[in-house]
Design a protein around this motif. Structure first.
Motif, mmCIF file in Angstrom:
data_model
loop_
_atom_site.group_PDB
_atom_site.id
_atom_site.type_symbol
_atom_site.label_atom_id
_atom_site.label_comp_id
_atom_site.label_asym_id
_atom_site.label_seq_id
_atom_site.Cartn_x
_atom_site.Cartn_y
_atom_site.Cartn_z
ATOM 1 N N UNK A 151 1.761 6.531 -2.034
ATOM 2 C CA UNK A 151 3.050 6.740 -3.407
ATOM 3 C C UNK A 151 3.749 5.193 -3.206
ATOM 4 N N UNK A 152 3.660 5.541 -5.104
ATOM 5 C CA UNK A 152 4.621 3.773 -5.730
ATOM 6 C C UNK A 152 5.506 4.046 -5.960
ATOM 7 N N UNK A 153 6.138 5.821 -5.951
ATOM 8 C CA UNK A 153 7.461 5.550 -6.427
ATOM 9 C C UNK A 153 7.876 6.590 -5.214
ATOM 10 N N UNK A 154 9.684 6.874 -5.643
ATOM 11 C CA UNK A 154 9.952 8.153 -5.156
ATOM 12 C C UNK A 154 10.472 9.403 -5.814
ATOM 13 N N UNK A 155 10.378 9.244 -6.999
ATOM 14 C CA UNK A 155 11.076 10.705 -8.017
ATOM 15 C C UNK A 155 9.815 10.491 -8.708
ATOM 16 N N UNK A 177 1.057 18.990 -7.125
ATOM 17 C CA UNK A 177 1.761 18.089 -5.597
ATOM 18 C C UNK A 177 3.218 16.629 -7.411
ATOM 19 N N UNK A 178 2.714 17.083 -8.406
ATOM 20 C CA UNK A 178 3.699 16.662 -9.176
ATOM 21 C C UNK A 178 4.893 17.032 -9.599
ATOM 22 N N UNK A 179 4.918 18.183 -9.031
ATOM 23 C CA UNK A 179 5.880 19.065 -9.606
ATOM 24 C C UNK A 179 7.173 19.098 -7.676
ATOM 25 N N UNK A 180 5.990 18.607 -6.271
ATOM 26 C CA UNK A 180 6.558 18.081 -5.294
ATOM 27 C C UNK A 180 7.779 17.316 -4.919
ATOM 28 N N UNK A 181 7.593 16.283 -5.885
ATOM 29 C CA UNK A 181 8.344 15.106 -6.410
ATOM 30 C C UNK A 181 9.295 15.307 -7.122
#
Length: 503
Positions: A20-24, A284-288
């Motif tokens: 991961x490159x981000x946490x959000x 996958x993006x919605x899981x963030x």
């Protein structure tokens, strides 16, 4: 490539899974985005071949052009796409909410839609396809020898509007899935390989019992995972050419329709794997969790959507082929401002992104060791005193910022601070004294309102990044200097525009 992304890439190549490159999540994702998977005819810039489109992951709509060199079939494709996309856009225009623009006497209340359209395409080439398709349809005439259905130029105007916004990093109207995923995960492959949707997702979400590298190599097989478009696989092109030749040479309508259905099946099989990958990427993006500034950016998209919808309803002129001088300069200034603001907002929302700026010396993190709530300093007027409390931080980070530099903390973005003192300690650490300016709910003397002054032991990050950029002073279009062509005339499509070939 930044230092942290390089480290993440090396780690992914070692572990076999994307890092991961981000946490959000730094982009808005609509509850029902409009997904478009387009294909074009090989050797043609934008001759539509087929598309899977819609908002339902289980029931995509298939659009095909059985003979892309036939002008009538191309525009029937555009009409069918317009019927889908314009209905989706109209569905975003049902409910409005008030918002305020301006300040003081210039304050004005307006209405914007509570939703805006969001178009997702597989990759950057998909955005280029949308831009070119918009250019080739928005200028078409609805009367005369080259007349098309009125929905075609309307489709072109909306596609061009979305493609223009795609240049702004803080807009979520038109997005490429590969760019979205690559902005949030680092894979063990090169950035150019990340433009391949199947291999990119193989690193992020490898099949059970496999790893990213092995799954990515398998995903590069076009027989299993066809290209995500708009270009097609050369081996498939030969099959398609044979079918189209049979379609043209069919002796009757019944034979032509049978071959046409076979063409449809082949095209559907080429796009369906990409369609499924698109929706897996959405999951996958919605899981963030969503970043704190994402709703504000989407609100601005909704405002732009509302304004453009109003413009089309009132005037409806298509976008010009080229911007006039002042309009181009204003657009460039908006782009520069958007990049600066977006980078700062990402860092404020995400400690993993902020870590990059700590490495470059544009930010530091420290622990509050002392504070002086009762401090006053000379004010702007002679003999005046202004309440200016200070906090002292201890950090192990090397501080390269000069005394007097203005900084802000993501924990209290409305509170300005200025470096009063930076000193290195014997153990290699640094002590930083910050003068706080504002952010005390307009109080002018102690005590500070609860929560507005950092407590001893609190860990804080400060950065030179600013959330608001200074607007550029540019003249109105009617005041364009004669050196730049003078005031521009409103753009009017010509007969030559309507005759433009689809190539």
């Amino acid at each position: 490539m930044s230092v942290l992304s390089t480290v993440a890439t090396l780690t992914a190549s070692r572990t076999g899974r994307a890092e991961p490159l981000t946490t959000v999540r730094h982009q808005h994702l609509d509850e029902k985005p409009f997904v478009l998977v387009p294909l074009t005819l090989a050797g043609e810039a934008c001759a539509p071949l087929a598309a899977l489109a819609g908002t339902d992951p289980e029931h995509p709509t298939l659009l095909t052009v059985r003979q892309p060199r036939n002008r009538a079939e191309r525009f029937r494709f555009a009409e069918r796409l317009a019927a889908l996309l314009l209905a989706y856009i109209d569905g975003c225009r049902t409910e409005t909410e008030p918002y305020t623009v301006g300040r003081g006497k210039e304050k004005e209340e307006r209405l914007r839609f509570q939703r805006a359209p969001q178009l997702l395409v597989p990759n950057g080439q998909g955005i280029a396809y949308v831009r070119l398709l918009g250019r080739l349809t928005r200028l078409r005439a609805t009367e005369g020898p080259y007349a098309v259905d009125p929905s075609v130029p309307t489709l072109g105007k909306w596609l061009t509007w979305g493609a223009d916004l795609a240049e702004f990093p803080d807009s979520g109207v038109l997005l490429a899935m590969t760019r979205l995923l690559a902005a949030h995960w680092a894979t063990g492959q090169s950035p150019s390989e990340d433009s391949h949707l199947a291999s990119l997702l193989a690193w992020i979400d490898p099949p059970e019992g496999s790893d990213g590298g092995r799954a990515a190599r398998e995903a590069e097989d076009p027989a299993v995972w066809p290209p995500a478009g708009p270009s097609t696989d050369p081996v498939f092109d030969r099959t398609l050419h044979e079918l189209m030749t049979r379609y043209d040479e069919a002796s009757d309508d019944r034979g032509r329709e049978a071959v046409g259905r076979q063409i449809d099946r082949e095209l559907h099989g080429q796009m369906l794997p990409t369609w499924r990958l698109m929706w897996r990427g959405v999951e996958l993006l919605r899981d963030l969790p969503e970043g704190a500034h994402v709703p504000d950016r989407w609100a601005r998209d909704r405002r732009w959507f509302s304004e453009y919808a109003e413009y089309l309803g009132a005037d409806g002129r298509p976008q010009a082929r080229r911007d006039q001088a002042v309009r181009a300069a204003r657009r460039l200034a908006r782009l520069e401002d958007a990049v600066t603001r977006y980078e700062a907002q990402r860092a404020y929302d995400d400690p993993l992104v902020m870590a990059e700026y700590e490495l470059t010396g544009e930010a530091f993190t420290g622990t509050v060791t002392a504070r002086d709530e009762d401090r006053f300093a000379p004010g702007d007027r002679p003999g005046s005193q202004a309440w200016r409390p200070t906090i002292t931080l201890r950090t192990d980070t090397r501080i390269d910022l000069a005394v007097g530099k203005e900084v802000k903390s993501p924990a209290r973005p409305g509170q300005g601070a200025r470096l009063l003192e930076v000193r290195q300690e014997d153990d290699g650490g640094h002590t930083v004294v910050l003068q706080l300016e504002g952010g005390f709910e307009r109080k002018r003397k102690p005590p500070a309102p609860a929560g507005t002054l950092a407590e001893t032991g609190e860990e804080l990050t400060y950065t030179t990044l600013v959330l608001k950029a200074m607007p550029s002073a540019l003249p109105d279009e009617e005041n364009t200097p004669w050196t730049h062509g003078g005031p521009p005339q409103p753009y009017e499509p010509t007969d030559e525009d309507a005759e433009e070939t689809w190539e």
